[in-house]
Scaffold this motif. Structure first.
Motif, short mmCIF file in Angstrom:
data_model
loop_
_atom_site.label_atom_id
_atom_site.label_comp_id
_atom_site.label_asym_id
_atom_site.label_seq_id
_atom_site.Cartn_x
_atom_site.Cartn_y
_atom_site.Cartn_z
N PRO A 293 0.81 -1.23 0.00
CA PRO A 293 0.00 0.00 0.00
C PRO A 293 0.84 1.27 0.00
CG PRO A 293 -0.84 -1.56 1.60
CD PRO A 293 0.47 -2.10 1.13
N LEU A 294 1.95 1.27 0.74
CA LEU A 294 2.83 2.43 0.80
C LEU A 294 3.41 2.75 -0.57
CD1 LEU A 294 4.74 4.52 2.16
CD2 LEU A 294 6.25 2.60 2.71
N LEU A 295 3.99 1.75 -1.23
CA LEU A 295 4.61 1.98 -2.53
C LEU A 295 3.56 2.30 -3.59
CD1 LEU A 295 7.29 -0.88 -2.40
CD2 LEU A 295 7.70 1.59 -2.21
N SER A 296 2.36 1.73 -3.47
CA SER A 296 1.29 2.05 -4.40
C SER A 296 0.87 3.51 -4.28
CB SER A 296 0.08 1.13 -4.15
OG SER A 296 0.39 -0.21 -4.43
N GLU A 297 0.78 4.00 -3.04
CA GLU A 297 0.41 5.40 -2.85
C GLU A 297 1.52 6.33 -3.35
OE1 GLU A 297 -1.28 8.32 0.70
OE2 GLU A 297 -1.63 6.15 0.76
N LEU A 298 2.77 5.93 -3.13
CA LEU A 298 3.88 6.73 -3.66
C LEU A 298 3.85 6.75 -5.18
CD1 LEU A 298 6.95 5.77 -1.42
CD2 LEU A 298 5.84 8.00 -1.60
N LYS A 299 3.50 5.63 -5.78
CA LYS A 299 3.43 5.57 -7.24
C LYS A 299 2.38 6.54 -7.77
CE LYS A 299 2.22 3.45 -11.34
NZ LYS A 299 0.94 3.37 -12.08
#
Length: 461
Positions: A293-299
């Motif tokens: 979820p963290l990396l998806s939101e950063l993306k």
């Protein structure tokens, strides 16, 4: 520490604070969960015989494999999608989830019937775990858990998407403890394998009830939206391929050992595997509920920070896994001797060998990175290579030198995908080679701590 920009509105927690809080909740919750599981394991192994753990472990292999080979990425789609808060999208996902659960239950029952027929036809090795008379009935009973899980509310996935994991972690622990109480109570009354089955089903049922009563958000209803379905399917088709291969990879050892080992020896192996895989399971857990979820939101919001954030994550996860590898390699036999009775003594040397697999957990975190960057085929190709190496190497080494020889493939099969993992990161222009291996020397520190632990236990005992 994870560091990135804060573009959140002033009245909302920043992504950084949510990620840190979610990581703390996940790791502390997992630590408590594993401690509770270990304590219950120590109690239940004194009430039941090793053969029961072998049958239960083999049953869970089939449940896990069938669940994975039907994984169309429903939860991952909710986490990743721009429509993840849309009520119609969520209800469509919930409807799909229920249908999948019902189909899985039927499929597992058919597998149980097939095992009974195959055993009657003398297809399995005499004395192997597959020939245990309880296996088909236990598997059929456990199939109900897939139906129960199918009714879980999508609000627990929304909590994951938004990195609000405090309540989720607490309720998972309460459900686990409830199941353990049921299991131990049953075992005290009736020392049979059905105590393990009852505990598993009770845990699933309690968490399903919590998912609908303890979380705010959409009250799920049966619904269908074609655009939502096709979005889930489009993302899930690559996840499905990856999951099918992962099914053989993650459970292939017990699937193969079920034919090669007795139920008793498989039960002993499952104890060693449980202890050796705890750290890896922690990384898998935080990978799915925090890192993805963290990396998806950063993306979506700060794409340029994905690479640096990934390596900050790796620094922490590698430090944990590699130090644990050194510790368990040094102290595996002492831990088993201290915690378990003589029936499980052979789990000691197994634990020492299996612990070396913790040296190569980097690709687990890479999986979250690739999924967040819309590269699920990268994960599929890596998992395929691992599966081929493991599923061909394990039986080959077993026939060459028995279980003692075959366990080494379980320790080192992940080495086979490191070159491909590095190539993919170079292709995405985020590779920093020295940061891939910078934590390897910490293995020595872990080994020294394990050696000191052995000395302290010897002085106590």
């Amino acid at each position: 520490m994870i560091i990135f920009m804060n573009n959140q509105p002033e009245n909302q927690p920043s992504l950084k604070s949510r990620a840190i809080k979610a990581s703390l909740w996940t790791m502390s919750g997992f630590a408590v969960s594993q401690l509770v599981r270990l304590i219950s394991n120590l109690i239940i192994t004194r009430l039941l015989v090793p053969e029961m753990f072998g049958v239960m472990a083999l049953s869970q292999v089939f449940l896990y494999i069938i669940a994975l080979i039907s994984d169309i990425g429903i939860n991952s789609s909710i986490v990743k999608s721009d429509r993840g808060d849309d009520v119609r999208f969520l209800n469509t996902a919930w409807t799909l989830q229920i249908l999948r659960g019902a189909i899985l239950t039927i499929a597992i029952m058919l597998v149980a019937m097939g095992i009974r027929v195959a055993d009657g036809a003398d297809i399995f090795n005499i004395g192997s775990a597959y020939s245990a008379p309880e296996l088909p009935l236990v598997l059929a009973a456990l199939s109900v858990s897939t139906l129960i899980v199918g009714f879980n509310s999508t609000n627990i996935v929304l909590a994951n998407r938004k990195l609000w994991l405090g309540k989720l972690t607490v309720l998972e622990l309460i459900s686990q403890i409830f199941g353990i109480v049921v299991m131990i109570t049953w075992a005290l009354i009736d020392k049979s394998i059905w105590a393990l089955v009852a505990g598993s089903l009770s845990t699933s049922m309690m968490f399903m009830i919590f998912s609908h009563t303890a979380f705010p958000g959409t009250r799920n209803r049966l619904a269908w939206d074609n655009s939502a379905f096709w979005e889930i399917f489009h993302f899930g088709k690559w996840l499905l391929l990856s999951s099918i291969i992962t099914a053989g990879l993650v459970q292939g050892d017990r699937l193969i050992f079920g034919q090669l080992l007795s139920a008793e020896m498989l039960g002993v192996y499952s104890i060693a595997y449980f202890l050796a895989s705890s750290i890896k399971q922690a990384i898998f857990k935080i990978n799915s509920v925090v890192f993805f979820p963290l990396l998806s939101e950063l993306k979506r919001d700060n794409f340029n920070l994905i690479g640096s954030t990934y390596y900050k994550i790796r620094l922490n996860s590698d430090a944990l896994a590699i130090s644990a590898a050194g510790f368990l390699f040094a102290s595996g036999e002492v831990i088993i001797t201290f915690l378990y009775d003589d029936r499980y003594s052979e789990a000691g040397w197994m634990l020492s060998i299996l612990s070396l697999s913790l040296l190569f957990t980097g690709p687990i975190v890479s999986g979250a990175l690739y999924f967040s960057m819309d590269k699920p085929k990268y994960v599929s190709s890596m998992v395929a290579i691992e599966a081929i190496v493991l599923l061909t190497g394990l039986p080959t080494l077993f026939y060459l030198g028995g279980i003692e020889f075959s366990l080494w493939i379980l320790a080192f099969y992940s080495l086979s995908i490191l070159p491909l993992d590095l190539y993919y990161k170079k292709k995405l222009e985020i590779l920093q080679l020295y940061r891939e291996f910078i934590m390897m020397p910490i293995f020595v520190l872990g080994y020294l701590l394990g050696y000191l632990f052995n000395f302290l236990i010897a002085s106590i005992v």
